[in-house]
Enzyme design. Sequence first.
Site, short mmCIF file in Angstrom:
data_model
loop_
_atom_site.label_atom_id
_atom_site.label_comp_id
_atom_site.label_asym_id
_atom_site.label_seq_id
_atom_site.Cartn_x
_atom_site.Cartn_y
_atom_site.Cartn_z
N SER A 159 0.82 -1.21 0.00
CA SER A 159 0.00 0.00 0.00
C SER A 159 0.85 1.26 0.00
O SER A 159 0.35 2.34 -0.25
CB SER A 159 -0.91 0.02 1.23
OG SER A 159 -0.13 0.06 2.41
N HIS A 180 -3.60 -4.09 -4.92
CA HIS A 180 -3.81 -3.53 -3.59
C HIS A 180 -5.25 -3.76 -3.15
O HIS A 180 -6.16 -3.04 -3.56
CB HIS A 180 -3.48 -2.04 -3.58
CG HIS A 180 -3.66 -1.41 -2.24
ND1 HIS A 180 -4.05 -0.11 -2.07
CD2 HIS A 180 -3.51 -1.92 -0.98
CE1 HIS A 180 -4.13 0.16 -0.78
NE2 HIS A 180 -3.81 -0.93 -0.11
N GLU A 192 -7.03 -2.00 -6.26
CA GLU A 192 -6.25 -1.14 -7.15
C GLU A 192 -5.26 -2.02 -7.91
O GLU A 192 -4.44 -2.71 -7.30
CB GLU A 192 -5.50 -0.08 -6.34
CG GLU A 192 -6.41 0.95 -5.70
CD GLU A 192 -5.66 1.94 -4.83
OE1 GLU A 192 -6.02 3.13 -4.85
OE2 GLU A 192 -4.71 1.52 -4.12
N ASN A 230 -5.06 6.41 -1.39
CA ASN A 230 -4.23 7.06 -0.38
C ASN A 230 -3.73 8.42 -0.83
O ASN A 230 -3.49 9.30 0.00
CB ASN A 230 -3.04 6.17 -0.03
CG ASN A 230 -3.31 5.30 1.19
OD1 ASN A 230 -4.05 5.69 2.07
ND2 ASN A 230 -2.72 4.13 1.22
#
Length: 543
Positions: A159, A180, A192, A230
């Site tokens: 991540s 991910h 992801e 993120n």
Amino acid sequence: MSADVTVRGSDDVTANEPAAVEQDRVAAVGTEGAGAVESVGRGRVVAVVGTGTMGQGIAQVALVAGHPVRLYDSAPGRAGEAVAALTARLDRLVEKGRLDAGAREAAVGRLHAAGELAELADAALVVEAIVEDLEVKRRLFADLEEVVGDDTVLATNTSSLSVTAIAGGLRLPGRFVGLHFFNPAPLLPLVEVVSGFATDPDTATRAYETVKGWGKTPVRCADTPGFLVNRIARPFYAEAFRVYEEGGADPATIDAALRESGGFRMGPFELTDLIGQDVNEAVTRSVWDAFHQDPRFTPSLAQRRLVESGRLGRKTGHGWFPYAEGAERPEPHTAPPAKAPEKVTVRGDLGPAEPLVGLFEEAGITVRRKKRGNGFFELPGGAVLLLADGETSFEYGRDEVVYFDLALDYARADRIVLSTAEETEPQVLAEAVGLFQALGKRVSVIGDVPGMIVARTVAMLVDLAVDAVDRRVATAEDVDTAMRLGVNYPAGPFEWAERVGYRRVCGLLKSLHERYPTGRYAPGTGLVRRAYAEETRDEEGSR
């Protein structure tokens, strides 16, 4: 290789619903449609390296989708323990009627613990979910290349690390990709699919189709710090912390504004308490460092002090809020009842606040309309009621100005947030409070903070999303999907932009940039371009 398989940082963006959500809600999804031409077929072996929470979750997803699954962990006995834990989880699904007993028997028969890497030789896909350490991961994949075939897809669930860097030492980096998953992997739908610099397009497509066949919703993105979620989610926390640091409002009120007006599932203060302040702050700092201290990602000093004090959130019994038994949770500021004005005048185009006109009329308030004006309400006493635009009330001098914050849906919003200058007459503020209370809304009054709470947060989310798309990190559609599914946002950034308008977003950021000339709020070129195009279309349409 370490047996610690916690993916540090991934929990930062998966907890926009309570952590107590039961993982066993997942059933045998994805068993139909798996095995498309480009995917890793259902009968092919999927190996998972690392048997912690994420490793077990990913293994469960592949298992119920029909794959033989092999679990490997460098710590002796860990893989066997993970097999037992997964078997128990499947048993609970059967007990709750979410998995057929026959399907459970077949799944258990496909699940095996591997004692050494050599037992993964026939895997078509290997997913790594080990410690977030670049060198440890690189050594693992170098060892795997000595074992698996050249057509095996190698994937990392990192991540926070660069997919490109992890694959840098491989003999065949083209077959390497990031997958991910979000925690808990069996429950949350988003994955992801991250292409590193050397990832072959066919590899990314194969990985994409595989997780899609597993019943997940994959989004494609380039290898960039924070990937999609993120990276783009940082303002949700950062702007709230900034408002708090400026003394604009307390954490409970800011959370309430974003929940009850912005439509977000949780506020940033309660969410970071759930995630862990140390985890959230570490992710923010990692993204900030990766972007060479870009001011848009600057960490919060207040959060740093919280971490230094050991107040990490629920896990320590205290974070922004107390969690000890019997502790009282702070309540958001809510204004006392006030008398509503009998009438209000609308001047100009209200933009996203236009629905308020109908709501006021339904509440029995007379609304008069005048074309001249820059889009505001005029109260009977002459004061102006403005949608947050990045300026402050005190800048208007003698004019009495009260700002109101952006809402996702003014009809459904439970709370409206107002701000005004300290010099504003009490009766003026009471008139504005009463106006919104007449709609059945709770009203919070905060300090005279530029851009208020929801408006400045949404503006920053839109700007970062536009920047990511223009840099070809992902498509606009995938960005919106990622933010809705990855962090449960009520709308993706581009959906917000359609609601609010690029010109308004850009104008708000320009105003913030004038007041905070650090570069943090300077609108990106892509946003300015879209704002100009929107203005041009509107001008042509009015001719």
